[in-house]
Design an enzyme around this catalytic site. Structure first.
Site, PDB file in Angstrom:
ATOM      1  N   HIS A  45      40.795  39.125  37.930  1.00  0.00           N
ATOM      2  CA  HIS A  45      40.324  39.058  39.710  1.00  0.00           C
ATOM      3  C   HIS A  45      42.402  38.584  40.206  1.00  0.00           C
ATOM      4  O   HIS A  45      43.033  39.638  41.079  1.00  0.00           O
ATOM      5  CB  HIS A  45      39.851  37.911  40.315  1.00  0.00           C
ATOM      6  CG  HIS A  45      38.321  37.580  40.837  1.00  0.00           C
ATOM      7  ND1 HIS A  45      37.358  37.311  40.561  1.00  0.00           N
ATOM      8  CD2 HIS A  45      37.925  39.818  40.796  1.00  0.00           C
ATOM      9  CE1 HIS A  45      36.524  38.119  40.900  1.00  0.00           C
ATOM     10  NE2 HIS A  45      36.585  38.585  40.469  1.00  0.00           N
TER      11      HIS A  45
ATOM     12  N   GLU B 214      31.252  57.741  30.424  1.00  0.00           N
ATOM     13  CA  GLU B 214      32.049  56.637  29.940  1.00  0.00           C
ATOM     14  C   GLU B 214      31.497  56.221  28.926  1.00  0.00           C
ATOM     15  O   GLU B 214      31.704  54.970  28.362  1.00  0.00           O
ATOM     16  CB  GLU B 214      32.290  55.207  30.943  1.00  0.00           C
ATOM     17  CG  GLU B 214      30.862  55.167  31.164  1.00  0.00           C
ATOM     18  CD  GLU B 214      31.449  54.588  32.448  1.00  0.00           C
ATOM     19  OE1 GLU B 214      32.055  53.778  33.423  1.00  0.00           O
ATOM     20  OE2 GLU B 214      29.945  54.955  34.115  1.00  0.00           O
TER      21      GLU B 214
ATOM     22  N   ASP C  78      35.479  51.305  30.417  1.00  0.00           N
ATOM     23  CA  ASP C  78      34.458  50.942  29.364  1.00  0.00           C
ATOM     24  C   ASP C  78      34.539  52.340  28.487  1.00  0.00           C
ATOM     25  O   ASP C  78      34.146  51.509  27.506  1.00  0.00           O
ATOM     26  CB  ASP C  78      33.782  51.793  31.053  1.00  0.00           C
ATOM     27  CG  ASP C  78      33.004  50.178  31.146  1.00  0.00           C
ATOM     28  OD1 ASP C  78      32.819  49.209  30.399  1.00  0.00           O
ATOM     29  OD2 ASP C  78      32.488  50.596  32.589  1.00  0.00           O
TER      30      ASP C  78
ATOM     31  N   CYS D   4      39.452  57.807  35.961  1.00  0.00           N
ATOM     32  CA  CYS D   4      40.198  56.604  37.339  1.00  0.00           C
ATOM     33  C   CYS D   4      39.766  55.837  36.887  1.00  0.00           C
ATOM     34  O   CYS D   4      39.708  54.910  37.191  1.00  0.00           O
ATOM     35  CB  CYS D   4      38.752  56.949  38.275  1.00  0.00           C
ATOM     36  SG  CYS D   4      36.703  56.706  37.349  1.00  0.00           S
TER      37      CYS D   4
END
Length: 572
Positions: free
Chosen positions: A198, A424, A448, A495
Site C-alpha cells: 500500500h 496471467e 501474476d 498491464c
C-alpha cells in the site's frame, strides 16, 4: 539539519526502488508505535481504571480511530481514499474488537489483549498471503493508534514537517502515507514493505520517489542529509556535489519529458498505445488531462472489497459511466471482478482454501457466485448505453480456451462488443492462439504471470529475484502470447508493472505487444524511449533478451542496444 562531523564519510544503503525519481533532503523519522508494557493499564487521574471505565475507554479508542481514518478517506481521492476506507473498516471491525473486549472483561490487561488478538489475525492474514498479507501493516497500524489513544499517548506516524524532508520509517501505514503534507515530503523510505504494498502504491499515486526494504535506514540520525534515488534503489548519506547535480539534471529532464503529449510509437512510426492503470472513477478523472491514450486496466474490485453485500447493478453502472465520460471516448479496458483468494469478499468467501492463490478467484467465481459476473456485465452494458462509449471488457484468471469462450458468450449476450481475457496463468499463455480464437484481445498481467511461472508469492520481498519480469521463462510466455496475437491479427497488451520499465517496454514492443498500460507517471519516460528506437532495434533487443540465460543477463543484453542518450537519461 544534522551537520557532518570531521571525517564523516558517505554511506550507501540499498533497497527496492518504486518509480524513477531522485531527491536530496534531510531525514525525518516517523514516530514509532508506543512502547508500553503488556500489563499497562488505562489510568484515570493516575490511578488504574475499573473494568467498566477500561471497557468504555477501549471502545471509544476503537471508534475514534475508525472515525479519524474514515474522515481522512472522505477528504482523499482515488486509490488513497479506498485504502483509507478499508483501514477504517478494519478499525471498526466488530470481530477483533469483540475479542479484545472479551479478554479484557476476563481480567486481561488491555494492551496484552489487543496484542494477542492482533497476533492471531496477523498470522491468519500472512498465511492467506497476497492482498491479506499486505494488510498486516494496516492491522498493526490500527493497533498502534488504538493503544496510543487508550493510554493517552502521542499518536504514531509522521510528525509535523517544517522543511521538505525524506520520511523514513520501519514501515509506514497507508493512513500515515495518505496524510503526508506533500509540500514538505520529498520521498518515502522504509525498512520493510514491498514494491506492491500500500505504501508503494500510494507513493506512486502521489508522485513521490519511494524505496522499500532498505536495511539499516532507520538507524540514520534525524536530520542527516541523504540522496534518494528510486531508479538505482539507493539512499546515499552526505551526497557530494556530483550526485546532487546528477539528481537535479535528471529532474529537469523528467519535467521536460512530461510536457510531451504525443501518441506512443517507435522512431519509425510503429504505433504502441500508452495507457494508464486505474482503480476508481476518480482515478479516471485525474488522468483525463494527462498524456495517456486511455485506460488499459480498470481494476473494478475496489467497488466490491470491504463490503457486506455486492454493489447493485445501478451502483456499478454509475461508476463505470463516470469513468467512461471522464476519458472522453478514449479506450477504456475494464477488468471484471478479480476477487477471491487474496482479495476475499465478505459476501462470497470461499471456505477452507488451503492455497488461496490457486483457488477460486477472478473468473472462477462463476463456479460459486455466477450472479456477480452477470450483474457486472449488465452494469457495464448499461454504462455503455448511458454514455455512448463502448468499453473493452476482459476477465481475469482465465486458464483455458473453454473459459474464454464462456466469458465471451456471456459478455456478448449482454451487448459488450469488444471482449478479452487476462493472460496471467502459464496455461493461458501456452494456448494463447486458441484463446484468441474466442476473444477480441488479450492483456498480459505480468505480476501474476511471473508469480505462477516461478512458483513464488509476488509479495515475498526476499524472493524478488525469482519474480523479476526479466526471467527468461516469463519472457518466453510473453513472447508466445504476443506471437499468437501477431499471427491472428489481434491486440495483445501488457498491464503489469513491467510496462512501466522503459527498457522492458522496448523489449515488449519488439515481441509484438501492441499496448502498454502503467502508472500515469511512468508514461513520459516510456514514450521517450520508444521514440528513440526503431521497431527493428526493439526486435533485436527482444531476441537478445530471449537468448539470455538469466534475468540479469537478459536485462544487460537489451540495455547494450540502447540509444546512448536514452541510456544516460534512464541511467542504464
Amino acid at each position: 539539519m544534522t551537520a557532518p562531523t570531521a571525517g564523516t564519510s558517505s554511506q550507501v544503503l540499498h533497497g527496492v526502488g518504486v518509480g524513477r525519481g531522485g531527491v536530496v533532503g534531510p531525514v525525518a523519522h516517523a514516530r514509532q508505535a508506543p512502547v508500553v508494557a503488556p500489563d499497562a493499564r488505562v489510568l484515570v487521574d493516575g490511578v488504574p481504571a475499573d473494568a467498566a471505565t477500561t471497557r468504555a475507554t477501549l471502545e471509544a479508542a476503537f471508534t475514534g480511530v475508525a472515525a479519524d481514518l474514515q474522515s481522512q478517506s472522505d477528504r482523499a481521492t482515488g486509490t488513497i481514499r479506498d485504502v483509507l476506507a478499508a483501514t477504517a473498516q478494519m478499525a471498526a471491525d466488530r470481530a477483533w474488537r469483540g475479542q479484545v473486549l472479551t479478554r479484557v472483561e476476563a481480567g486481561e490487561p488491555p494492551v496484552a489483549a489487543i496484542d494477542a488478538v492482533v497476533a492471531t489475525f496477523a498470522a491468519m492474514f500472512e498465511q492467506a498471503g497476497g492482498y491479506l498479507a499486505e494488510r498486516v501493516t494496516d492491522l498493526r497500524s490500527v493497533r498502534d493508534r488504538v493503544v496510543a489513544r487508550a493510554l493517552s499517548l502521542p499518536d504514531p506516524g509522521v510528525p509535523e514537517l517544517l522543511v521538505p524532508s525524506v520520511v523514513v520509517a520501519r514501515d509506514l501505514a497507508p493512513a500515515d502515507t495518505a496524510a503526508l503534507d506533500l509540500d514538505h515530503v520529498l520521498a518515502i523510505v522504509t525498512e520493510l514493505g514491498g514494491p506492491t504494498g500500500h505504501t508503494a502504491i500510494i507513493a506512486g499515486q502521489l508522485g513521490l520517489p519511494c524505496l522499500v526494504r532498505v536495511t539499516g535506514v532507520t538507524d540514520l540520525p534525524e536530520g542527516v542529509e541523504v540522496a534518494v534515488d528510486a531508479s538505482a534503489g539507493t539512499v546515499t548519506t552526505w551526497p557530494d556535489e556530483a550526485l546532487r547535480a546528477e539528481i537535479a539534471r535528471r529532474a529537469t529532464a523528467e519535467r521536460a519529458l512530461a510536457e510531451d503529449v504525443a501518441a506512443g510509437g517507435t522512431a519509425d512510426g510503429h504505433a504502441v498505445a500508452l495507457l494508464a492503470n486505474i482503480g476508481t472513477a476518480a482515478d479516471a478523472e485525474r488522468i483525463a488531462t494527462g498524456a495517456v491514450e486511455g485506460v488499459g486496466l480498470f481494476r473494478t474490485e475496489v467497488l466490491f472489497l470491504d463490503r457486506a453485500a455486492a454493489p447493485t447493478e445501478s451502483e456499478q453502472a454509475q461508476v463505470y459511466a463516470q469513468a467512461l465520460r471522464a476519458l472522453g471516448g478514449r479506450k477504456v479496458v475494464v477488468r471484471t471482478l478479480d476477487a477471491g483468494a487474496d482479495k476475499p469478499l465478505g459476501f462470497a468467501t470461499q471456505p477452507d482454501e488451503e492455497n488461496p492463490a490457486l483457488g477460486v478467484r477472478g473468473y472462477r467465481l462463476v463456479r460459486t457466485h455466477p450472479e456477480l459476473l452477470d450483474t457486472q456485465l449488465a452494469a457495464l452494458a448499461r454504462a455503455q448505453r448511458d454514455t455512448g462509449v463502448a468499453p473493452w471488457v476482459m476477465a481475469p484468471m482465465i486458464a483455458t480456451p473453454g473459459e474464454a469462450r464462456a466469458f465471451a458468450t456471456a459478455a456478448r449476450t449482454h451487448g459488450i462488443a469488444t471482449v478479452g481475457v487476462m493472460v496471467e496463468v502459464p496455461a493461458a499463455a501456452l494456448r494463447a492462439r486458441e484463446i484468441l480464437a474466442e476473444v477480441d484481445f488479450v492483456s498480459l498481467g505480468t505480476n501474476d504471470l511471473a508469480q505462477y511461472t516461478m512458483a513464488t508469492d509476488r509479495l515475498r520481498g526476499e524472493l524478488a529475484d525469482l519474480l523479476d519480469p526479466w526471467q527468461p521463462a516469463v519472457l518466453d510466455l510473453v513472447a508466445a502470447t504476443a506471437r499468437a496475437g501477431v499471427e491472428v491479427g489481434k491486440p495483445v497488451g501488457i498491464c503489469g508493472e513491467s510496462a512501466s520499465d522503459p527498457l522492458m517496454a522496448l523489449v515488449l514492443t519488439g515481441l509484438g505487444v501492441t499496448s502498454l498500460s502503467m502508472a500515469g507517471a511512468a508514461v513520459p519516460a516510456v514514450r521517450h524511449a520508444l521514440r528513440r528506437h526503431t521497431l527493428a532495434v526493439c526486435r533485436q533487443m527482444a531476441d537478445a533478451a530471449l537468448a539470455s540465460g538469466s534475468a540479469v543477463e537478459a536485462r544487460r543484453a537489451a540495455a547494450d542496444l540502447l540509444d546512448p542518450q536514452v541510456r544516460d537519461l534512464l541511467r542504464l
